[in-house]
Motif scaffolding. Sequence first.
Motif, PDB file in Angstrom:
ATOM      1  N   GLU A  68     -16.795  -0.751  17.899  1.00 37.00           N
ATOM      2  CA  GLU A  68     -16.323  -0.792  19.304  1.00 37.00           C
ATOM      3  C   GLU A  68     -17.266  -1.663  19.907  1.00 37.00           C
ATOM      4  OE1 GLU A  68     -13.634   0.684  20.721  1.00 37.00           O
ATOM      5  OE2 GLU A  68     -13.067   1.474  18.840  1.00 37.00           O
ATOM      6  N   PRO A  69     -16.986  -2.198  21.306  1.00 35.74           N
ATOM      7  CA  PRO A  69     -17.950  -2.863  22.096  1.00 35.74           C
ATOM      8  C   PRO A  69     -19.085  -2.043  21.946  1.00 35.74           C
ATOM      9  CG  PRO A  69     -15.680  -3.060  22.819  1.00 35.74           C
ATOM     10  CD  PRO A  69     -15.644  -2.182  21.822  1.00 35.74           C
ATOM     11  N   GLU A  70     -20.418  -2.868  21.838  1.00 38.02           N
ATOM     12  CA  GLU A  70     -21.542  -2.387  22.141  1.00 38.02           C
ATOM     13  C   GLU A  70     -21.747  -1.258  21.213  1.00 38.02           C
ATOM     14  OE1 GLU A  70     -22.073  -1.525  26.472  1.00 38.02           O
ATOM     15  OE2 GLU A  70     -21.583  -3.419  27.071  1.00 38.02           O
ATOM     16  N   LEU A  71     -21.100  -1.125  20.053  1.00 43.63           N
ATOM     17  CA  LEU A  71     -21.477  -0.211  19.189  1.00 43.63           C
ATOM     18  C   LEU A  71     -21.941  -0.483  17.744  1.00 43.63           C
ATOM     19  CD1 LEU A  71     -18.915   3.102  20.018  1.00 43.63           C
ATOM     20  CD2 LEU A  71     -21.389   2.699  20.750  1.00 43.63           C
ATOM     21  N   PHE A  96     -16.227  -7.644  17.972  1.00 45.34           N
ATOM     22  CA  PHE A  96     -17.298  -7.402  18.681  1.00 45.34           C
ATOM     23  C   PHE A  96     -18.976  -7.257  18.128  1.00 45.34           C
ATOM     24  CE2 PHE A  96     -13.533  -5.145  20.477  1.00 45.34           C
ATOM     25  CZ  PHE A  96     -13.489  -5.790  21.763  1.00 45.34           C
ATOM     26  N   ALA A  97     -18.678  -7.861  16.703  1.00 46.41           N
ATOM     27  CA  ALA A  97     -19.918  -7.545  16.069  1.00 46.41           C
ATOM     28  C   ALA A  97     -21.211  -8.045  16.516  1.00 46.41           C
ATOM     29  CB  ALA A  97     -19.584  -8.265  14.465  1.00 46.41           C
ATOM     30  N   PHE A  98     -21.053  -9.201  17.165  1.00 50.55           N
ATOM     31  CA  PHE A  98     -22.492  -9.819  17.782  1.00 50.55           C
ATOM     32  C   PHE A  98     -22.272 -10.269  18.982  1.00 50.55           C
ATOM     33  CE2 PHE A  98     -22.043 -10.903  13.331  1.00 50.55           C
ATOM     34  CZ  PHE A  98     -22.999 -10.157  12.767  1.00 50.55           C
ATOM     35  N   GLN A  99     -21.400  -9.637  19.776  1.00 57.61           N
ATOM     36  CA  GLN A  99     -21.042  -9.806  21.279  1.00 57.61           C
ATOM     37  C   GLN A  99     -22.321  -9.543  22.137  1.00 57.61           C
ATOM     38  OE1 GLN A  99     -18.401  -6.858  23.354  1.00 57.61           O
ATOM     39  NE2 GLN A  99     -17.496  -8.905  24.361  1.00 57.61           N
ATOM     40  N   GLY A 100     -22.676 -10.233  23.005  1.00 56.99           N
ATOM     41  CA  GLY A 100     -23.705 -10.269  23.775  1.00 56.99           C
ATOM     42  C   GLY A 100     -24.989 -10.475  23.340  1.00 56.99           C
ATOM     43  N   CYS A 101     -25.210 -11.160  21.995  1.00 59.07           N
ATOM     44  CA  CYS A 101     -26.510 -11.497  21.586  1.00 59.07           C
ATOM     45  C   CYS A 101     -26.930 -12.731  22.210  1.00 59.07           C
ATOM     46  CB  CYS A 101     -26.315 -11.821  20.014  1.00 59.07           C
ATOM     47  SG  CYS A 101     -26.092 -10.364  19.120  1.00 59.07           S
TER      48      CYS A 101
END
Length: 181
Positions: A68-71, A96-101
Amino acid sequence: MKSSFSRVHADATYPCGDASWTAEKMATSGGTLTWQADHTDCLCATVTWELVDGVLTVSGSGEMPYYEPELAPWYDQSEAIEKIVISEGITSVSEFAFQGCMNLTAVELPDSLTTIGDYAFDSCGLTALVVPASVTAIGAEAFKLCLSLTDVYYAGDETQKAAIVIGEDNNVLINATWHYN
């Protein structure tokens, strides 16, 4: 005989690793169903990770579990991730694996990789990307807001690249300069 699901519009799951769930079986189940593997308690993939000196290494075999996002298990340490190495044997990068890195500038993808999931690298600091010829699908918004991504090095040729299914809102990826084997 009419299917019980003929008027159903739904998302459906099948057990991960169960080879009896073929595309033909899913297509004849009736209704309008969107199929996805259920990775809950899935034993079909063994994926481990380690973060050392800014390098996140993801090892194992099979599909990465859905996050899940951010999890994702490394999410709390995402600011420390500068490079990701996905080892040979991994076949998909999950949604979502590396989203926001945001500090991520380099990724090594294995030749075993076939799929990059939705939002997988969304909002990352990548400047260049090497895509193996084995990749057949890149999910929606997988590289959205990777505003520094300017070059994609593809291990295949232009004909193979044209066959990759690229989901919506990947303009940064599509508009980058593509270099072929």
